[in-house]
Motif scaffolding. Structure first.
Motif, PDB file in Angstrom:
ATOM      1  N   GLY A  61       0.789  -1.228   0.000  1.00 24.68           N
ATOM      2  CA  GLY A  61       0.000   0.000   0.000  1.00 24.68           C
ATOM      3  C   GLY A  61       0.823   1.280   0.000  1.00 24.68           C
ATOM      4  O   GLY A  61       0.344   2.326   0.427  1.00 24.68           O
ATOM      5  N   LEU A  62       2.063   1.202  -0.488  1.00 21.08           N
ATOM      6  CA  LEU A  62       2.916   2.392  -0.489  1.00 21.08           C
ATOM      7  C   LEU A  62       2.780   3.217  -1.758  1.00 21.08           C
ATOM      8  O   LEU A  62       3.250   4.348  -1.816  1.00 21.08           O
ATOM      9  N   GLY A  63       2.165   2.646  -2.812  1.00 21.62           N
ATOM     10  CA  GLY A  63       1.992   3.365  -4.065  1.00 21.62           C
ATOM     11  C   GLY A  63       1.301   2.509  -5.099  1.00 21.62           C
ATOM     12  O   GLY A  63       1.145   1.306  -4.913  1.00 21.62           O
ATOM     13  N   GLU A  64       0.892   3.144  -6.192  1.00 21.63           N
ATOM     14  CA  GLU A  64       0.204   2.437  -7.270  1.00 21.63           C
ATOM     15  C   GLU A  64       1.191   1.994  -8.342  1.00 21.63           C
ATOM     16  O   GLU A  64       2.171   2.684  -8.617  1.00 21.63           O
ATOM     17  N   ASN A  65       0.911   0.845  -8.940  1.00 22.85           N
ATOM     18  CA  ASN A  65       1.735   0.288 -10.024  1.00 22.85           C
ATOM     19  C   ASN A  65       3.200   0.116  -9.626  1.00 22.85           C
ATOM     20  O   ASN A  65       4.088   0.159 -10.476  1.00 22.85           O
ATOM     21  N   GLY A  66       3.462  -0.024  -8.329  1.00 23.25           N
ATOM     22  CA  GLY A  66       4.820  -0.258  -7.869  1.00 23.25           C
ATOM     23  C   GLY A  66       5.694   0.972  -7.716  1.00 23.25           C
ATOM     24  O   GLY A  66       6.892   0.865  -7.503  1.00 23.25           O
ATOM     25  N   TRP A  67       5.083   2.159  -7.831  1.00 27.57           N
ATOM     26  CA  TRP A  67       5.846   3.407  -7.710  1.00 27.57           C
ATOM     27  C   TRP A  67       5.425   4.156  -6.453  1.00 27.57           C
ATOM     28  O   TRP A  67       4.244   4.270  -6.145  1.00 27.57           O
ATOM     29  N   ILE A  68       6.389   4.708  -5.737  1.00 26.20           N
ATOM     30  CA  ILE A  68       6.103   5.505  -4.540  1.00 26.20           C
ATOM     31  C   ILE A  68       5.821   6.938  -4.982  1.00 26.20           C
ATOM     32  O   ILE A  68       6.650   7.549  -5.669  1.00 26.20           O
ATOM     33  N   PRO A  69       4.659   7.492  -4.592  1.00 32.02           N
ATOM     34  CA  PRO A  69       4.371   8.886  -4.952  1.00 32.02           C
ATOM     35  C   PRO A  69       5.376   9.809  -4.265  1.00 32.02           C
ATOM     36  O   PRO A  69       5.593   9.733  -3.059  1.00 32.02           O
ATOM     37  N   THR A  70       6.001  10.670  -5.054  1.00 35.58           N
ATOM     38  CA  THR A  70       7.117  11.471  -4.565  1.00 35.58           C
ATOM     39  C   THR A  70       6.952  12.938  -4.927  1.00 35.58           C
ATOM     40  O   THR A  70       6.575  13.275  -6.043  1.00 35.58           O
ATOM     41  N   ASN A  71       7.263  13.808  -3.969  1.00 36.23           N
ATOM     42  CA  ASN A  71       7.274  15.245  -4.224  1.00 36.23           C
ATOM     43  C   ASN A  71       8.533  15.558  -5.028  1.00 36.23           C
ATOM     44  O   ASN A  71       9.650  15.309  -4.574  1.00 36.23           O
ATOM     45  N   ARG A  72       8.368  16.100  -6.224  1.00 38.70           N
ATOM     46  CA  ARG A  72       9.512  16.346  -7.111  1.00 38.70           C
ATOM     47  C   ARG A  72      10.503  17.361  -6.543  1.00 38.70           C
ATOM     48  O   ARG A  72      11.691  17.285  -6.835  1.00 38.70           O
ATOM     49  N   SER A  73      10.018  18.294  -5.760  1.00 40.66           N
ATOM     50  CA  SER A  73      10.906  19.332  -5.227  1.00 40.66           C
ATOM     51  C   SER A  73      11.732  18.849  -4.050  1.00 40.66           C
ATOM     52  O   SER A  73      12.927  19.123  -3.961  1.00 40.66           O
ATOM     53  N   SER A  74      11.106  18.133  -3.138  1.00 47.60           N
ATOM     54  CA  SER A  74      11.802  17.722  -1.916  1.00 47.60           C
ATOM     55  C   SER A  74      12.301  16.281  -1.950  1.00 47.60           C
ATOM     56  O   SER A  74      13.119  15.889  -1.125  1.00 47.60           O
ATOM     57  N   LEU A  75      11.783  15.485  -2.907  1.00 51.15           N
ATOM     58  CA  LEU A  75      12.052  14.054  -3.006  1.00 51.15           C
ATOM     59  C   LEU A  75      11.552  13.273  -1.792  1.00 51.15           C
ATOM     60  O   LEU A  75      11.966  12.146  -1.545  1.00 51.15           O
ATOM     61  N   HIS A  76      10.636  13.873  -1.038  1.00 51.36           N
ATOM     62  CA  HIS A  76       9.991  13.166   0.059  1.00 51.36           C
ATOM     63  C   HIS A  76       8.801  12.386  -0.477  1.00 51.36           C
ATOM     64  O   HIS A  76       8.134  12.807  -1.419  1.00 51.36           O
ATOM     65  N   MET A  77       8.536  11.264   0.159  1.00 50.89           N
ATOM     66  CA  MET A  77       7.359  10.482  -0.174  1.00 50.89           C
ATOM     67  C   MET A  77       6.129  11.309   0.167  1.00 50.89           C
ATOM     68  O   MET A  77       6.080  11.969   1.206  1.00 50.89           O
ATOM     69  N   GLU A  78       5.134  11.283  -0.714  1.00 49.38           N
ATOM     70  CA  GLU A  78       3.897  11.999  -0.429  1.00 49.38           C
ATOM     71  C   GLU A  78       3.043  11.159   0.513  1.00 49.38           C
ATOM     72  O   GLU A  78       3.144   9.945   0.545  1.00 49.38           O
ATOM     73  N   GLY A  79       2.205  11.798   1.304  1.00 48.13           N
ATOM     74  CA  GLY A  79       1.323  11.086   2.217  1.00 48.13           C
ATOM     75  C   GLY A  79       1.706  11.299   3.659  1.00 48.13           C
ATOM     76  O   GLY A  79       2.583  12.097   3.992  1.00 48.13           O
ATOM     77  N   GLU A  80       1.035  10.547   4.539  1.00 53.18           N
ATOM     78  CA  GLU A  80       1.163  10.774   5.973  1.00 53.18           C
ATOM     79  C   GLU A  80       2.570  10.545   6.530  1.00 53.18           C
ATOM     80  O   GLU A  80       2.964  11.163   7.496  1.00 53.18           O
TER      81      GLU A  80
END
Length: 95
Positions: free
Chosen positions: A69-88
């Motif tokens: 449950g970390l992301g869809e299609n095997g990709w982690i949603p990521t903030n392009r500016s900070s490179l932090h994972m999006e979400g809680e």
């Protein structure tokens, strides 16, 4: 249908390749590499000889990411500016 996926690079590269006598193939779906005979075989049944082969495999996400449950299609949603994972939990995770 061009020598590079980025249009501006392709516009520069194709004339340079032509000028230097470098042969290239577009619309070639690689199936396998025959290293013994130094050729690449296509899904369509064609073959191209090579002197130096540089190939990048298709990129894909990891199954473990989706299963957990970390992301869809095997990709982690990521903030392009900070490179932090999006979400809680994102503020504590760099990807």
């Amino acid at each position: 249908g061009r020598v590079h996926s980025l249009e501006n690079v392709a516009k520069w590269a194709a004339p340079e390749f032509d000028r230097m006598g470098i042969k290239y193939e577009t619309l070639f779906n690689m199936k396998e590499v025959d290293g013994k005979n130094a050729q690449v075989l296509s899904e369509e049944g064609g073959a191209v000889k090579y002197d130096l082969l540089v190939a990048v495999p298709p990129h894909k996400g990891q199954e473990v990411i989706e299963k957990n449950g970390l992301g869809e299609n095997g990709w982690i949603p990521t903030n392009r500016s900070s490179l932090h994972m999006e979400g809680e939990h994102g503020k504590n995770v760099l990807v």
